[in-house]
Design an enzyme around this catalytic site. Structure first.
Site, short mmCIF file in Angstrom:
data_model
loop_
_atom_site.label_atom_id
_atom_site.label_comp_id
_atom_site.label_asym_id
_atom_site.label_seq_id
_atom_site.Cartn_x
_atom_site.Cartn_y
_atom_site.Cartn_z
N ASP A 24 0.85 -1.20 0.00
CA ASP A 24 0.00 0.00 0.00
C ASP A 24 0.88 1.25 0.00
O ASP A 24 2.02 1.23 0.45
CB ASP A 24 -0.91 -0.01 1.23
CG ASP A 24 -2.17 0.81 1.05
OD1 ASP A 24 -3.27 0.21 0.99
OD2 ASP A 24 -2.08 2.06 0.97
N ASP A 59 3.65 2.41 -4.72
CA ASP A 59 2.70 3.20 -5.50
C ASP A 59 2.44 2.40 -6.78
O ASP A 59 3.30 2.33 -7.66
CB ASP A 59 3.30 4.57 -5.83
CG ASP A 59 2.33 5.43 -6.63
OD1 ASP A 59 1.30 4.90 -7.11
OD2 ASP A 59 2.59 6.64 -6.79
N TYR A 84 -13.67 7.25 -13.14
CA TYR A 84 -13.45 6.07 -12.29
C TYR A 84 -14.18 4.85 -12.88
O TYR A 84 -13.61 3.76 -12.98
CB TYR A 84 -13.97 6.39 -10.89
CG TYR A 84 -14.07 5.24 -9.91
CD1 TYR A 84 -12.97 4.84 -9.15
CD2 TYR A 84 -15.29 4.57 -9.71
CE1 TYR A 84 -13.07 3.80 -8.23
CE2 TYR A 84 -15.40 3.54 -8.80
CZ TYR A 84 -14.29 3.16 -8.06
OH TYR A 84 -14.40 2.14 -7.15
N ALA A 85 -15.45 5.05 -13.27
CA ALA A 85 -16.23 3.94 -13.84
C ALA A 85 -15.56 3.42 -15.10
O ALA A 85 -15.50 2.21 -15.33
CB ALA A 85 -17.65 4.40 -14.13
N LYS A 108 -12.59 1.34 -14.09
CA LYS A 108 -13.00 0.04 -13.54
C LYS A 108 -13.56 -0.87 -14.65
O LYS A 108 -13.39 -2.09 -14.60
CB LYS A 108 -14.03 0.23 -12.43
CG LYS A 108 -13.45 0.89 -11.16
CD LYS A 108 -12.38 0.04 -10.51
CE LYS A 108 -12.06 0.52 -9.10
NZ LYS A 108 -11.00 -0.29 -8.45
N THR A 115 -16.38 1.42 4.01
CA THR A 115 -14.93 1.65 4.13
C THR A 115 -14.69 3.16 4.15
O THR A 115 -15.60 3.93 3.83
CB THR A 115 -14.18 1.08 2.91
OG1 THR A 115 -14.49 1.91 1.77
CG2 THR A 115 -14.58 -0.37 2.61
P1 NAD Z 1 -10.04 2.45 0.93
O1 NAD Z 1 -9.83 3.89 0.60
O2 NAD Z 1 -10.51 2.07 2.28
O3 NAD Z 1 -8.70 1.63 0.61
C1 NAD Z 1 -8.00 1.84 -0.59
C2 NAD Z 1 -6.52 1.60 -0.31
O4 NAD Z 1 -5.81 1.77 -1.55
C3 NAD Z 1 -5.92 2.60 0.69
O5 NAD Z 1 -5.24 1.91 1.72
C4 NAD Z 1 -4.97 3.43 -0.16
O6 NAD Z 1 -3.83 3.88 0.54
C5 NAD Z 1 -4.60 2.44 -1.25
N1 NAD Z 1 -4.08 3.11 -2.43
C6 NAD Z 1 -4.62 4.18 -3.09
N2 NAD Z 1 -3.83 4.55 -4.10
C7 NAD Z 1 -2.75 3.70 -4.10
C8 NAD Z 1 -1.59 3.58 -4.91
N3 NAD Z 1 -1.35 4.42 -5.92
N4 NAD Z 1 -0.71 2.59 -4.63
C9 NAD Z 1 -0.94 1.74 -3.60
N5 NAD Z 1 -2.02 1.81 -2.79
C10 NAD Z 1 -2.91 2.79 -3.04
O7 NAD Z 1 -11.03 1.92 -0.20
P2 NAD Z 1 -11.94 0.60 -0.29
O8 NAD Z 1 -13.33 1.05 -0.24
O9 NAD Z 1 -11.46 -0.46 0.63
O10 NAD Z 1 -11.64 0.20 -1.80
C11 NAD Z 1 -10.99 -1.02 -2.16
C12 NAD Z 1 -11.29 -1.28 -3.63
O11 NAD Z 1 -12.70 -1.49 -3.79
C13 NAD Z 1 -10.93 -0.12 -4.55
O12 NAD Z 1 -10.37 -0.62 -5.74
C14 NAD Z 1 -12.26 0.56 -4.80
O13 NAD Z 1 -12.26 1.26 -6.02
C15 NAD Z 1 -13.19 -0.64 -4.80
N6 NAD Z 1 -14.60 -0.33 -4.53
C16 NAD Z 1 -14.98 0.18 -3.32
C17 NAD Z 1 -16.33 0.44 -3.09
C18 NAD Z 1 -16.84 1.01 -1.78
O14 NAD Z 1 -18.02 1.38 -1.69
N7 NAD Z 1 -16.03 1.08 -0.74
C19 NAD Z 1 -17.27 0.18 -4.10
C20 NAD Z 1 -16.85 -0.34 -5.31
C21 NAD Z 1 -15.51 -0.60 -5.51
#
Ligand code: NAD
Length: 243
Positions: free
Chosen positions: A34, A57, A149-150, A153, A184
């Site tokens: 991370d 990163d 973003y969409a 993804k 989250t």
């Molecule tokens: P979160 O923000 O809690 O965690 C995301 C993590 O990714 C963080 O720890 C952040 O530091 C890390 N990160 C961001 N950019 C980075 C980079 N360049 N290099 C390394 N690490 C990086 O988010 P989450 O809700 O747990 O999301 C997890 C995944 O699920 C994501 O891909 C998100 O797009 C997807 N998602 C989440 C939701 C939701 O409602 N939470 C819905 C659909 C999809």
């Protein structure tokens, strides 16, 4: 028997952290990768003998190369890769500036590209592996207010299916989990009115817990899913069942 090694990006928070816990509980050694070193340390503190934190990163190929070299030297060759790191910010599509468009695409789409490219050769040499990409239902059905973003993804979904075809003969499966709204820090950063509207639209009338998404990821990462590849599984309480 030596333990399998997994790399989980985004393991410092939310869904990624729940995935780390689920894999570690099944006996896998997990590299928690991370951008957020403190968050990764918080995750690994719960079970330091089964997890190790790494700063990366994912949008920078050189950083991803260093991650692969360090994890391989410390834990062995990873045969499980979970791309869970992601980043989102709601806003108008036409007003989004170039820097934002590049960043959101670099983290959400190019990150999984660079990670797959870097970790696949080790899996091919090992004779098999599992890749699970965490995309989003936004990438399946679209979502206003998070258009770029969409799109990124949606790219991850196409990437999943295409890489799955390329590596199937090496006994490597590549699948995709699409969460809906999940409890989250990412989801909690959204506008309260939007959060309430989304929750109301979900047939279950509640958002997901990260563990509910992690369970689907753990299945795809397991031996039980050996003949399933190129699949896209929505974990959204039925929100997008018609999409
Ligand atoms: P979160 O923000 O809690 O965690 C995301 C993590 O990714 C963080 O720890 C952040 O530091 C890390 N990160 C961001 N950019 C980075 C980079 N360049 N290099 C390394 N690490 C990086 O988010 P989450 O809700 O747990 O999301 C997890 C995944 O699920 C994501 O891909 C998100 O797009 C997807 N998602 C989440 C939701 C939701 O409602 N939470 C819905 C659909 C999809």
């Amino acid at each position: 028997m030596t333990a399998k090694v997994a790399v989980v990006t985004g393991g410092a928070s939310g869904i990624g952290r729940a995935i780390v816990h689920s894999l570690a509980a099944s006996g896998v050694l997990v590299a928690v990768a991370d951008l957020d070193a403190d968050g990764a340390a918080e995750t690994t503190a719960t079970s330091p003998d089964r997890m190790r934190g790494y700063t990366v990163d994912i949008s920078e190929p050189e950083s991803v190369r260093r991650l692969r070299a360090d994890v391989t030297a410390d834990l062995g060759t990873p045969t499980i890769l979970v791309n869970a790191a992601g980043w989102d910010r709601m806003g108008s599509f036409v007003d989004a500036d170039e820097e934002f468009a590049r960043k959101i695409t670099a983290v959400n789409y190019l990150g999984p590209v660079f990670m797959c490219q870097e970790f696949l050769p080790g899996m091919i040499t090992a004779g098999g592996g599992r890749i699970v990409n965490v995309a989003s239902d936004a990438g399946r059905v679209g979502s206003s207010g998070e258009t770029i973003y969409a799109g990124a993804k949606g790219g991850v979904i196409a990437l999943t299916k295409s890489v799955a075809r390329e590596v199937a003969r090496s006994e490597i499966t590549v699948n995709c989990v699409c969460p809906g709204p999940t409890d989250t820090p990412l989801f909690q950063s959204f506008d309260p009115k939007l959060k309430a509207a989304l929750t109301k639209a979900i047939p279950f009338r509640r958002i997901a817990q990260p563990e509910e998404v992690a369970a689907a990821v753990a299945f795809f990462a397991s031996d039980a899913a050996s003949y399933i590849t190129g699949q896209v599984l929505s974990v959204s309480g039925g929100l997008t069942m018609a999409g």
